[in-house]
Write a protein that holds these residues in place. Sequence first.
Motif, PDB file in Angstrom:
ATOM      1  N   GLY A   1       3.285  55.123  -6.714  1.00 35.16           N
ATOM      2  CA  GLY A   1       3.278  53.716  -6.988  1.00 35.16           C
ATOM      3  C   GLY A   1       4.108  52.946  -5.979  1.00 35.16           C
ATOM      4  O   GLY A   1       4.743  53.518  -5.110  1.00 35.16           O
ATOM      5  N   ARG A   2       4.110  51.689  -6.121  1.00 33.78           N
ATOM      6  CA  ARG A   2       4.855  50.800  -5.234  1.00 33.78           C
ATOM      7  C   ARG A   2       6.325  50.801  -5.612  1.00 33.78           C
ATOM      8  O   ARG A   2       6.673  50.771  -6.773  1.00 33.78           O
ATOM      9  CB  ARG A   2       4.283  49.401  -5.348  1.00 33.78           C
ATOM     10  N   LYS A   3       7.193  50.791  -4.615  1.00 31.30           N
ATOM     11  CA  LYS A   3       8.631  50.689  -4.850  1.00 31.30           C
ATOM     12  C   LYS A   3       9.072  49.270  -4.547  1.00 31.30           C
ATOM     13  O   LYS A   3       8.648  48.681  -3.565  1.00 31.30           O
ATOM     14  CB  LYS A   3       9.383  51.670  -3.965  1.00 31.30           C
ATOM     15  N   PHE A   4       9.904  48.744  -5.424  1.00 31.73           N
ATOM     16  CA  PHE A   4      10.472  47.424  -5.214  1.00 31.73           C
ATOM     17  C   PHE A   4      11.949  47.593  -4.908  1.00 31.73           C
ATOM     18  O   PHE A   4      12.580  48.555  -5.318  1.00 31.73           O
ATOM     19  CB  PHE A   4      10.281  46.543  -6.454  1.00 31.73           C
ATOM     20  N   PHE A   5      12.504  46.657  -4.196  1.00 33.11           N
ATOM     21  CA  PHE A   5      13.902  46.724  -3.810  1.00 33.11           C
ATOM     22  C   PHE A   5      14.662  45.578  -4.441  1.00 33.11           C
ATOM     23  O   PHE A   5      14.077  44.570  -4.833  1.00 33.11           O
ATOM     24  CB  PHE A   5      14.012  46.710  -2.280  1.00 33.11           C
ATOM     25  N   SER A   6      15.974  45.720  -4.512  1.00 31.20           N
ATOM     26  CA  SER A   6      16.779  44.718  -5.212  1.00 31.20           C
ATOM     27  C   SER A   6      16.693  43.332  -4.571  1.00 31.20           C
ATOM     28  O   SER A   6      16.939  42.333  -5.230  1.00 31.20           O
ATOM     29  CB  SER A   6      18.236  45.169  -5.295  1.00 31.20           C
ATOM     30  N   ASN A   7      16.333  43.255  -3.304  1.00 31.90           N
ATOM     31  CA  ASN A   7      16.220  41.942  -2.668  1.00 31.90           C
ATOM     32  C   ASN A   7      14.815  41.347  -2.792  1.00 31.90           C
ATOM     33  O   ASN A   7      14.564  40.264  -2.294  1.00 31.90           O
ATOM     34  CB  ASN A   7      16.644  42.006  -1.198  1.00 31.90           C
ATOM     35  N   ASP A   8      13.892  42.050  -3.445  1.00 35.07           N
ATOM     36  CA  ASP A   8      12.553  41.515  -3.696  1.00 35.07           C
ATOM     37  C   ASP A   8      12.596  40.591  -4.910  1.00 35.07           C
ATOM     38  O   ASP A   8      13.153  40.945  -5.947  1.00 35.07           O
ATOM     39  CB  ASP A   8      11.548  42.632  -3.986  1.00 35.07           C
ATOM     40  N   ASN A   9      12.025  39.413  -4.773  1.00 34.62           N
ATOM     41  CA  ASN A   9      11.865  38.502  -5.906  1.00 34.62           C
ATOM     42  C   ASN A   9      10.412  38.604  -6.357  1.00 34.62           C
ATOM     43  O   ASN A   9       9.514  38.134  -5.656  1.00 34.62           O
ATOM     44  CB  ASN A   9      12.206  37.069  -5.501  1.00 34.62           C
ATOM     45  N   LEU A  10      10.208  39.220  -7.507  1.00 35.60           N
ATOM     46  CA  LEU A  10       8.857  39.464  -8.002  1.00 35.60           C
ATOM     47  C   LEU A  10       8.379  38.297  -8.852  1.00 35.60           C
ATOM     48  O   LEU A  10       9.047  37.880  -9.791  1.00 35.60           O
ATOM     49  CB  LEU A  10       8.818  40.739  -8.848  1.00 35.60           C
ATOM     50  N   TYR A  11       7.204  37.791  -8.492  1.00 33.10           N
ATOM     51  CA  TYR A  11       6.534  36.755  -9.270  1.00 33.10           C
ATOM     52  C   TYR A  11       5.241  37.388  -9.768  1.00 33.10           C
ATOM     53  O   TYR A  11       4.329  37.653  -8.984  1.00 33.10           O
ATOM     54  CB  TYR A  11       6.256  35.519  -8.411  1.00 33.10           C
ATOM     55  N   LEU A  12       5.201  37.665 -11.068  1.00 38.47           N
ATOM     56  CA  LEU A  12       4.066  38.379 -11.645  1.00 38.47           C
ATOM     57  C   LEU A  12       2.984  37.416 -12.092  1.00 38.47           C
ATOM     58  O   LEU A  12       3.264  36.394 -12.723  1.00 38.47           O
ATOM     59  CB  LEU A  12       4.522  39.202 -12.848  1.00 38.47           C
ATOM     60  N   ILE A  13       1.771  37.747 -11.755  1.00 39.13           N
ATOM     61  CA  ILE A  13       0.611  37.001 -12.216  1.00 39.13           C
ATOM     62  C   ILE A  13      -0.078  37.920 -13.211  1.00 39.13           C
ATOM     63  O   ILE A  13      -0.607  38.963 -12.844  1.00 39.13           O
ATOM     64  CB  ILE A  13      -0.327  36.627 -11.051  1.00 39.13           C
ATOM     65  N   THR A  14       0.000  37.562 -14.481  1.00 37.74           N
ATOM     66  CA  THR A  14      -0.504  38.422 -15.544  1.00 37.74           C
ATOM     67  C   THR A  14      -1.552  37.677 -16.358  1.00 37.74           C
ATOM     68  O   THR A  14      -2.032  36.632 -15.955  1.00 37.74           O
ATOM     69  CB  THR A  14       0.645  38.867 -16.473  1.00 37.74           C
ATOM     70  N   GLY A  15      -1.847  38.217 -17.505  1.00 33.93           N
ATOM     71  CA  GLY A  15      -2.776  37.542 -18.399  1.00 33.93           C
ATOM     72  C   GLY A  15      -4.207  37.811 -18.002  1.00 33.93           C
ATOM     73  O   GLY A  15      -4.532  38.822 -17.393  1.00 33.93           O
ATOM     74  N   SER A  16      -5.060  36.905 -18.375  1.00 37.23           N
ATOM     75  CA  SER A  16      -6.490  37.049 -18.123  1.00 37.23           C
ATOM     76  C   SER A  16      -6.781  36.766 -16.660  1.00 37.23           C
ATOM     77  O   SER A  16      -6.803  35.617 -16.244  1.00 37.23           O
ATOM     78  CB  SER A  16      -7.290  36.089 -18.998  1.00 37.23           C
ATOM     79  N   LEU A  17      -6.974  37.806 -15.901  1.00 38.61           N
ATOM     80  CA  LEU A  17      -7.312  37.650 -14.483  1.00 38.61           C
ATOM     81  C   LEU A  17      -8.801  37.921 -14.319  1.00 38.61           C
ATOM     82  O   LEU A  17      -9.288  38.903 -14.855  1.00 38.61           O
ATOM     83  CB  LEU A  17      -6.519  38.640 -13.627  1.00 38.61           C
ATOM     84  N   PRO A  18      -9.523  37.148 -13.572  1.00 39.00           N
ATOM     85  CA  PRO A  18      -9.132  35.961 -12.842  1.00 39.00           C
ATOM     86  C   PRO A  18      -9.236  34.647 -13.581  1.00 39.00           C
ATOM     87  O   PRO A  18      -8.753  33.650 -13.061  1.00 39.00           O
ATOM     88  CB  PRO A  18     -10.097  35.979 -11.662  1.00 39.00           C
ATOM     89  N   PRO A  19      -9.885  34.557 -14.779  1.00 36.36           N
ATOM     90  CA  PRO A  19     -10.077  33.208 -15.324  1.00 36.36           C
ATOM     91  C   PRO A  19      -8.779  32.504 -15.678  1.00 36.36           C
ATOM     92  O   PRO A  19      -8.740  31.287 -15.720  1.00 36.36           O
ATOM     93  CB  PRO A  19     -10.923  33.436 -16.569  1.00 36.36           C
ATOM     94  N   GLY A  20      -7.685  33.247 -15.875  1.00 33.29           N
ATOM     95  CA  GLY A  20      -6.427  32.636 -16.250  1.00 33.29           C
ATOM     96  C   GLY A  20      -5.690  32.005 -15.083  1.00 33.29           C
ATOM     97  O   GLY A  20      -4.635  31.427 -15.271  1.00 33.29           O
ATOM     98  N   LEU A  21      -6.221  32.112 -13.887  1.00 35.97           N
ATOM     99  CA  LEU A  21      -5.549  31.544 -12.722  1.00 35.97           C
ATOM    100  C   LEU A  21      -6.570  30.750 -11.908  1.00 35.97           C
ATOM    101  O   LEU A  21      -7.218  31.269 -11.017  1.00 35.97           O
ATOM    102  CB  LEU A  21      -4.931  32.656 -11.871  1.00 35.97           C
ATOM    103  N   PRO A  22      -6.720  29.465 -12.219  1.00 36.06           N
ATOM    104  CA  PRO A  22      -7.718  28.646 -11.523  1.00 36.06           C
ATOM    105  C   PRO A  22      -7.342  28.406 -10.065  1.00 36.06           C
ATOM    106  O   PRO A  22      -6.177  28.534  -9.682  1.00 36.06           O
ATOM    107  CB  PRO A  22      -7.719  27.340 -12.320  1.00 36.06           C
ATOM    108  N   PRO A  23      -8.317  28.048  -9.224  1.00 35.52           N
ATOM    109  CA  PRO A  23      -8.071  27.805  -7.795  1.00 35.52           C
ATOM    110  C   PRO A  23      -6.995  26.759  -7.522  1.00 35.52           C
ATOM    111  O   PRO A  23      -6.357  26.794  -6.472  1.00 35.52           O
ATOM    112  CB  PRO A  23      -9.426  27.333  -7.264  1.00 35.52           C
TER     113      PRO A  23
END
Length: 113
Positions: A1-23
């Motif tokens: 899997g992907r490794k994240f580091f302490s200096n990474d700021n993660l912004y998660l896009i969750t929920g119903s993808l793709p209809p939950g995130l309009p253009p």
Amino acid sequence: GRKFFSNDNLYLITGSLPPGLPPAYDSALANLLNMDPSALLVLVPDEAEMRLWNPPHSALGARLGPKQWCSRLLSRIRSNLDPSDHKRAFIMKPIPVEERSELLSISEAVIEA
């Protein structure tokens, strides 16, 4: 899997993808990456939810499964980003609920429409 580091700021896009995130969100996501040089946009699809939204027996579901829908959404988001930022937006493979909770706990924010 992907490794994240302490200096990474993660912004998660969750929920119903793709209809939950309009253009309309695409430019805001590009601005977020411009303002936060440590930001990573992480699409975290819930494949079970996506199957409910677009079941395989539907016309669209038969043509495109959950992975293809997420790939299309990622391509759309990346089309509004500077090419140097493309690697900062990606799709995570489906993960168990426990790991999803851990990911939520280390993220800066969850982006929902």
